[in-house]
Write an enzyme that holds these catalytic residues in place. Structure first.
Site, PDB file in Angstrom:
ATOM      1  N   CYS A 166      -0.409  -3.672   9.702  1.00 39.93           N
ATOM      2  CA  CYS A 166      -1.455  -2.646   9.561  1.00 39.93           C
ATOM      3  C   CYS A 166      -2.395  -2.896   8.392  1.00 39.93           C
ATOM      4  O   CYS A 166      -3.382  -2.164   8.236  1.00 39.93           O
ATOM      5  CB  CYS A 166      -0.808  -1.275   9.415  1.00 39.93           C
ATOM      6  SG  CYS A 166       0.492  -0.972  10.615  1.00 39.93           S
ATOM      7  N   HIS A 298      -4.767   5.531   3.830  1.00 38.43           N
ATOM      8  CA  HIS A 298      -4.081   4.912   4.961  1.00 38.43           C
ATOM      9  C   HIS A 298      -3.739   5.994   5.981  1.00 38.43           C
ATOM     10  O   HIS A 298      -3.967   5.825   7.172  1.00 38.43           O
ATOM     11  CB  HIS A 298      -2.829   4.187   4.466  1.00 38.43           C
ATOM     12  CG  HIS A 298      -2.146   3.383   5.516  1.00 38.43           C
ATOM     13  ND1 HIS A 298      -2.792   2.430   6.261  1.00 38.43           N
ATOM     14  CD2 HIS A 298      -0.852   3.404   5.971  1.00 38.43           C
ATOM     15  CE1 HIS A 298      -1.935   1.883   7.119  1.00 38.43           C
ATOM     16  NE2 HIS A 298      -0.762   2.458   6.965  1.00 38.43           N
ATOM     17  N   GLU A 309       2.061   7.920  -0.038  1.00 38.69           N
ATOM     18  CA  GLU A 309       0.692   7.561  -0.408  1.00 38.69           C
ATOM     19  C   GLU A 309       0.064   8.558  -1.376  1.00 38.69           C
ATOM     20  O   GLU A 309      -0.556   8.146  -2.368  1.00 38.69           O
ATOM     21  CB  GLU A 309      -0.185   7.385   0.830  1.00 38.69           C
ATOM     22  CG  GLU A 309      -1.584   6.869   0.473  1.00 38.69           C
ATOM     23  CD  GLU A 309      -2.520   6.750   1.658  1.00 38.69           C
ATOM     24  OE1 GLU A 309      -3.612   6.174   1.478  1.00 38.69           O
ATOM     25  OE2 GLU A 309      -2.180   7.239   2.748  1.00 38.69           O
ATOM     26  N   LYS A 328      -7.867   7.992  10.656  1.00 37.02           N
ATOM     27  CA  LYS A 328      -6.951   7.719  11.767  1.00 37.02           C
ATOM     28  C   LYS A 328      -6.718   8.980  12.599  1.00 37.02           C
ATOM     29  O   LYS A 328      -6.286   8.898  13.750  1.00 37.02           O
ATOM     30  CB  LYS A 328      -5.616   7.185  11.241  1.00 37.02           C
ATOM     31  CG  LYS A 328      -5.680   5.768  10.680  1.00 37.02           C
ATOM     32  CD  LYS A 328      -4.305   5.283  10.255  1.00 37.02           C
ATOM     33  CE  LYS A 328      -4.341   3.841   9.738  1.00 37.02           C
ATOM     34  NZ  LYS A 328      -4.996   3.710   8.431  1.00 37.02           N
ATOM     35  N   HIS A 333      -4.181   4.948  14.958  1.00 38.46           N
ATOM     36  CA  HIS A 333      -3.852   3.797  14.108  1.00 38.46           C
ATOM     37  C   HIS A 333      -4.147   2.530  14.897  1.00 38.46           C
ATOM     38  O   HIS A 333      -3.422   2.173  15.819  1.00 38.46           O
ATOM     39  CB  HIS A 333      -2.382   3.849  13.702  1.00 38.46           C
ATOM     40  CG  HIS A 333      -2.046   2.896  12.600  1.00 38.46           C
ATOM     41  ND1 HIS A 333      -2.770   1.750  12.358  1.00 38.46           N
ATOM     42  CD2 HIS A 333      -1.053   2.920  11.665  1.00 38.46           C
ATOM     43  CE1 HIS A 333      -2.244   1.100  11.325  1.00 38.46           C
ATOM     44  NE2 HIS A 333      -1.203   1.799  10.899  1.00 38.46           N
ATOM     45  N   PHE A 392       3.950  -2.495   7.591  1.00 41.54           N
ATOM     46  CA  PHE A 392       5.352  -2.897   7.724  1.00 41.54           C
ATOM     47  C   PHE A 392       5.648  -4.007   6.721  1.00 41.54           C
ATOM     48  O   PHE A 392       4.793  -4.837   6.428  1.00 41.54           O
ATOM     49  CB  PHE A 392       5.598  -3.463   9.130  1.00 41.54           C
ATOM     50  CG  PHE A 392       6.007  -2.450  10.159  1.00 41.54           C
ATOM     51  CD1 PHE A 392       5.847  -1.094   9.941  1.00 41.54           C
ATOM     52  CD2 PHE A 392       6.548  -2.853  11.361  1.00 41.54           C
ATOM     53  CE1 PHE A 392       6.218  -0.168  10.908  1.00 41.54           C
ATOM     54  CE2 PHE A 392       6.930  -1.945  12.336  1.00 41.54           C
ATOM     55  CZ  PHE A 392       6.766  -0.590  12.105  1.00 41.54           C
TER      56      PHE A 392
END
Length: 818
Positions: A166, A298, A309, A328, A333, A392
């Protein structure tokens, strides 16, 4: 080599997403909080916990592409080209007005051509391999959308694919910035692409990470909606943009990377890795937290992200009331395309003075006292925006965009550090360490096996270069070992050997300053096939949640980071056969910028039955005989597997710690052509330019090159193209020429690093020959070694690598001299 620190500006943009095709439609919807998340129609979602996603609806590629272009691309390729086409138009880009070798492409993607791979796999399982369409194999490699973009644009500069899940889109923009700053390009098309696929939906479903309805970042946090699409920016050095009188949308101030070193999929709950990424980005941008006008977060909508975050953001902005929103919530996403889409969003926000909202925000479920721009856009005077992408494996990337001001900025100091190799670790066909690899190269023997993991002859072939049995628990923490896939295991072994070779220990004092760059040409094909087979045969509800984290390309980097406790800048390069050399170039840039004291650069590629099954469908790719590089009677490749790792650092740093210097990295050449998917230009024109550029970047001329470690493997077309390039470059007398693929097979991305091992031998006076060569291409004009040679040591060695689709990267490795 010199890192020049050019100012980098954005002169064009293009986008295709669920809430808009093209900048105008996308911005109108995004700025007004209009969601593109709806029920998915292109994929059967009946066996998933959610039917919602950010799907590009009513997609009509014929509106943007010719029939031949459309038929040559899958959905990912079409998305990428459509976004790049708009970026070129808004930048007033004309290939005839620029040097094509000075314009490149960097693409971020998680999935690449996986839609084509899924179709091939489905046909193979349901109808049999003989009925599977081989044309799908050409579209499957992760780098193919980048090949489509460079072909469409007719550019011939550096071509790179970043695949750290991502964070890939943001990282691609940062990497392209480095390409311009280091003088490798004047312009770069940088962006990201990913399509909706059953694999990714099934994977997130298996982790129970999907939102049943519409995602609600930073409040309800009930899961994610997966999205699709592509976004591209046109980056230029300020000088180049001014020369062509280009419109400047914004300036890239800087970017930074970090690693959590916490978990395969979950972010560090304390947000420490994300904090480091943002802090480093601000420091490099010469900014403080309070200088920010807006943060594009994010903001995935998962509980783990939405708790960690905001902690990281609060550590950066302290008590400042700086708005933070997640777009998003409107497009989903978009995985590898997410960061590029959010870059476009940030730049349009700067331009228009509007902060997009976080829609679906539930005030009663707010968990942090931050201005998340809930549900309604805000008008504001914006000057600097920070955008976050976290992935990830704990890969974090942050980037800052600012309005471009006409006054001259103080130029940052150029860097010309000498970069040296101080450690090496390697395993490859029948060789369990570096010494055994060099022994095979100099013995005239090969590393091939005639049996092993499965019956090769089932597919009509006899040999492959298989790794020997390795006692992995000697190299890997047993608690981590059981969670690793084959490509991660072999990469960890090479890294441990390289660290031991370099006498480098990772401690609390250096864990944040040692970088990690992972490269692969194939990726975790065995894991992807195993995961996807269950989905095809039994449905998404049976998908293996333990396998899914290792299906992403950067899983190996995450596993290496966890095993060795590495928290420094981390990225993953997946550009086919040039991946290792590409990663080495990236690593030198990190050291030139003082971002790392050392960088571990590791490449890993596996061999397995799915790979042989797929490659067996490509006519002329594999041989059922011997590998005969450059020979007039060559008939194809033999496949191999392996991992090679190097520790690199600045010469000054190596001297301070009294490290043994194995060789010096002197110069790189990076070019591409647009000859077609899976093809290369048989004339070798761009390949010749890559070799020449590497030699010139090293401050040498072609007469200084003593030896070439070629990338020849025995393939009829690819060997001829390289021979043509060398003949044209060295028109009078070529240096000695050897190869390693006749010993260790086609190891894809890792082959370039086996070539550097070959170079290190030549620096000691040991030269690898070309095994089984009887009559070579351009015999008499090219100086092939037909058997190993022991003589005076080389001073400068040229190592070649290439990727199908026309990507050429060369590096000069030189003997260290004071």
């Amino acid at each position: 080599m010199r890192y020049k620190k050019h100012q980098v500006v954005i002169t064009g943009m293009g986008i295709i997403s669920a809430n808009g095709i093209g900048l105008e439609e996308f911005w109108n919807n995004t700025a007004n909080g209009i969601s593109g998340i709806k029920k998915i129609e292109s994929i059967d979602t009946s066996d998933l916990m959610s039917q919602f996603g950010g799907e590009v609806k009513n997609f009509s590629p014929e509106r943007y592409l010719s029939e031949s272009e459309m038929n040559s691309m899958d959905r990912a390729g079409q998305f990428a080209v459509i976004a790049a086409k708009e970026a070129a138009l808004t930048a007033s880009f004309d290939i005839h007005e620029v040097d094509p070798y000075r314009v490149g492409v960097t693409l971020g993607t998680s999935l690449g051509g996986i839609l084509s791979g899924e179709k091939f796999h489905d046909q193979w399982i349901k109808k049999g391999l003989d009925q599977a369409n081989p044309s799908l194999i050409y579209q499957y490699p992760i780098h193919v959308p980048a090949d489509h973009v460079s072909t469409y644009l007719k550019v011939k500069g550096p071509k790179t694919v970043i695949s750290n899940a991502c964070a890939a889109g943001t990282n691609a923009i940062g990497h392209a910035t480095d390409m311009i700053r280091s003088g490798k390009a004047d312009m770069m098309f940088a962006g990201g692409v990913d399509p909706l696929t059953k694999l990714s939906l099934s994977g997130f479903n298996s982790l129970q990470a999907l939102s049943v309805g519409h995602c609600s970042p930073y409040s309800k946090s009930n899961g994610i909606n997966i999205g699709e699409g592509a976004a591209f920016l046109v980056l230029e050095s300020l000088e180049h943009a001014q020369k062509r009188d280009a419109r400047i949308y914004a300036e890239i101030l800087d970017y930074a990377m970090s690693a959590d070193c916490y978990h395969q999929t979950a972010p560090d709950p304390a947000g420490l890795g994300a904090t480091r990424s943002m802090k480093s980005c601000l420091e490099q941008s010469e900014l403080q937290g309070e200088d920010l006008s807006y943060i594009n977060g994010h903001g995935t909508g998962t509980p783990a992200n939405d708790l960690s975050e905001p902690k990281a953001i609060k550590a950066i902005i302290k008590e400042s009331d700086i708005p933070v929103s997640s777009t998003k919530s409107m497009v989903g996403h978009m995985l590898g395309a997410a960061g590029a889409t959010e870059a476009v969003t940030s730049i349009l926000a700067l331009k228009n003075g509007v902060i997009p909202p976080t829609i679906n925000f539930k005030e009663e479920e707010r968990q942090y006292n931050l201005d998340f721009v809930p549900n309604i856009p805000q008008k504001a005077q914006l000057d600097v925006i920070l955008s976050n992408s976290f992935a990830f494996g704990g890969n974090n990337v942050s980037i800052t965009f600012g309005k471009h001001h006409s006054e001259k900025k103080k130029k940052k100091k150029e860097s010309d550090k000498r970069i040296v190799l101080t450690g090496v670790g390697a395993i490859a066909g029948n060789a369990s360490n570096y010494e055994e690899i060099t022994g095979l190269l100099l013995s005239g023997m090969d590393g091939f096996s005639t049996n092993g993991k499965f019956n090769f002859e089932k597919y009509g072939y006899k040999k492959a270069a298989l790794l020997p049995d390795i006692e992995y628990k000697k190299f890997i923490n047993p608690k981590l070992l059981r969670k690793m896939d084959p490509i991660s295991k072999q990469a960890n072994v090479a890294v441990k050997m390289a660290l031991d070779s370099a006498k480098l220990k990772i401690t609390n004092n250096n864990t944040e300053k040692v970088g990690l760059l992972f490269a692969t040409g194939t990726g975790p094909i065995d894991t992807v096939e195993s995961f996807n087979r269950v989905v095809i045969e039994q449905g998404a509800q049976k998908a293996n949640a333990r396998l899914f984290p290792n299906t992403v390309m950067n899983a190996a980097a995450g596993n290496i980071g966890l095993n060795f406790k590495l928290k420094g800048p981390t990225s993953t390069i997946c550009a086919g056969g040039v991946s290792a050399i590409n990663a080495l170039n990236y690593a030198t840039n990190l050291i030139q910028q003082n971002l790392c004291t050392q960088v571990i650069v590791v490449s890993s590629d596996e061999f397995n039955e799915p790979m042989m099954a797929g490659m067996s469908k490509i006519n002329g790719y594999l041989t059922d005989d011997e590998a005969r590089p450059f020979d007039q009677n060559r008939s194809g490749n033999i496949l191999g597997e392996g991992s090679v790792a190097f520790v690199i650092e600045s010469l000054d740093h190596a001297k301070k710690r009294d490290a043994e210097i194995l060789g010096e990295v002197k110069g790189f050449g990076m070019t591409s052509d647009n000859f077609g998917i899976g093809k290369v230009d048989p004339k070798g024109t761009s390949w010749k330019q890559a070799m020449l550029s590497a030699i010139e970047d090293a401050g040498l001329n072609k007469n200084h090159v003593d030896y070439i470690s070629s990338s020849a493997s025995g393939h009829k077309i690819f060997d001829a193209a390289e021979a043509n390039a060398m003949r044209r470059l060295f028109s009078i007398k070529s240096p000695l020429i050897g190869t390693t693929k006749d010993t260790f097979g086609e190891t894809h991305g890792t082959a370039g690093f086996i070539g550097i091992i070959d170079a290190l031998l030549a620096l000691k006076g040991h030269y690898t020959g070309v095994r089984l060569l009887k009559e070579g291409i351009f015999e008499g004009k090219l100086n092939y070694l037909k058997e190993p040679l022991h003589t005076s040591s080389a001073s400068h060695v040229l190592v070649n690598s290439f990727s199908y689709g026309g990507n050429y990267q060369s590096v000069v490795i030189s003997k260290y001299e004071e």
